[in-house]
Design an enzyme around this catalytic site. Structure first.
Site, PDB file in Angstrom:
ATOM      1  N   GLU A  27      73.978  67.509 -31.552  1.00  9.28           N
ATOM      2  CA  GLU A  27      72.600  67.699 -32.022  1.00  9.28           C
ATOM      3  C   GLU A  27      71.696  66.740 -31.266  1.00  9.28           C
ATOM      4  OE1 GLU A  27      72.149  66.591 -36.193  1.00  9.28           O
ATOM      5  OE2 GLU A  27      73.614  64.993 -35.969  1.00  9.28           O
ATOM      6  N   LYS A  73      72.985  61.835 -44.646  1.00 11.46           N
ATOM      7  CA  LYS A  73      71.710  61.341 -44.103  1.00 11.46           C
ATOM      8  C   LYS A  73      71.595  59.852 -44.427  1.00 11.46           C
ATOM      9  CE  LYS A  73      67.043  63.146 -43.456  1.00 11.46           C
ATOM     10  NZ  LYS A  73      66.976  62.979 -42.015  1.00 11.46           N
ATOM     11  N   TYR A  90      68.572  58.815 -47.244  1.00 17.34           N
ATOM     12  CA  TYR A  90      67.136  59.093 -47.273  1.00 17.34           C
ATOM     13  C   TYR A  90      66.852  60.567 -47.029  1.00 17.34           C
ATOM     14  CZ  TYR A  90      66.951  59.582 -42.171  1.00 17.34           C
ATOM     15  OH  TYR A  90      67.131  60.028 -40.881  1.00 17.34           O
ATOM     16  N   LEU A 125      73.981  66.596 -38.798  1.00 16.15           N
ATOM     17  CA  LEU A 125      73.244  66.713 -40.058  1.00 16.15           C
ATOM     18  C   LEU A 125      72.819  68.181 -40.181  1.00 16.15           C
ATOM     19  CD1 LEU A 125      71.979  64.996 -42.413  1.00 16.15           C
ATOM     20  CD2 LEU A 125      69.830  65.492 -41.266  1.00 16.15           C
TER      21      LEU A 125
END
Ligand code: PMP
Length: 276
Positions: free
Chosen positions: A175, A143, A30, A199
């Site tokens: 992250e 993702k 996505y 990501l």
């Protein structure tokens, strides 16, 4: 209004099959694309990442990416979206439930608009974060629709009255649950290198570019949990949260406990980009 395959339809006119592999396996990828002043922000960067993610899990787009871009622009226009975002998803499609990829199926593309305002008070005042172990898989660069590790971490943050969870793997910050993390140490801005453990955020890349322009020294190098504790500044970045200061981590203030100077400088430069 939403995009379903290659057509813009009313939401009530769309049925998602219970054997869509997105629903049963999280088998898809996505994107979330920000809209400012009726215009998509860094659309090409998001579409590039969309293609990279889908290629990585061997889903082929059912039509050219340029066609998808045109359809998204039509959707933004028809939805009269002023400030908000577009959620875009592709799944491997519908097939009888079985783990292995089905022979031939049609991937399912959907996209729909969401009206969301900029998080102004978080941007001005900063937010609190917690740290928690990074229990996710080893392809965080994709993702993927599989977000259970991220959902559990975010929920833990909310239950501990914080807004974001900073993920720790082997003693190092990777992250946030839905953001990239930047830390200032000795006047240098650190963020995790763009490898399989994070990501590579579109906002992360924008911030690294802006930092260069502002002559802020940057290092794409993982920061230890200990160094995080003595950070001069910390902030998170994402499409929805932009550049958002983190002013408290667990029970400890970051720096003075107020948004830091570098975060503010970068926020200002970012505002210029939005205004363009
Ligand atoms: N890391 C993770 C795990 C995320 O989910 C997101 C938001 N999708 C980001 C980083 C930030 O990416 P972007 O700046 O492209 O929104």
């Amino acid at each position: 209004m939403l995009l379903y395959h290659d057509q813009i339809k009313k939401r009530s006119a769309v049925n998602i099959d219970i054997e869509d592999r997105a629903y049963q396996f999280g088998d898809g990828v996505y994107e979330v694309i920000r809209i400012y002043n009726k215009k998509p922000f860094y659309l090409d960067a998001h579409l590039d990442r969309f293609v990279r993610s889908s290629t990585a899990i061997k889903i082929e787009l059912p039509y050219p990416i340029q066609q998808l871009k045109q359809l998204l622009l039509q959707l933004i226009e028809q939805a009269q979206l002023e400030t908000g975002n577009i959620y875009l998803q592709i799944s491997r499609g519908v097939a009888p439930r079985s783990h292995a990829f089905p022979g031939t199926i049609q991937p399912v593309v959907i996209a729909y608009p969401q009206n969301t305002n900029r998080p102004i008070s978080a941007l001005n005042e900063g937010v609190c974060a917690i740290t928690t172990p990074d229990i996710r898989w080893l392809r965080c660069d994709i993702k993927s629709l599989n977000l259970l590790g991220a959902c559990l971490a975010k929920q833990e943050a909310i239950e501990r009255e914080a807004q974001e969870a900073i993920l720790i793997r082997d003693g190092y910050v990777t992250e946030g649950s839905s953001t990239n993390i930047f830390v200032v140490h000795n006047q240098t801005l650190y963020t995790h290198p763009a490898n399989h453990l994070i990501l590579n955020g579109v906002t992360r890349s924008i911030v690294l570019n802006l930092a260069d322009k502002l002559c802020i020294s940057t290092k794409e190098s993982a920061i230890s949990e200990d160094a995080l504790e003595s950070a001069e500044e910390c902030f998170m970045t994402s499409t929805n949260m932009e550049i958002c200061p983190i002013v408290q981590i667990n029970d400890k203030k970051v720096g003075t406990g107020r948004p830091g100077i570098m975060a503010k400088q970068l926020q200002e430069a970012f505002e210029h980009l939005i205004g363009k």
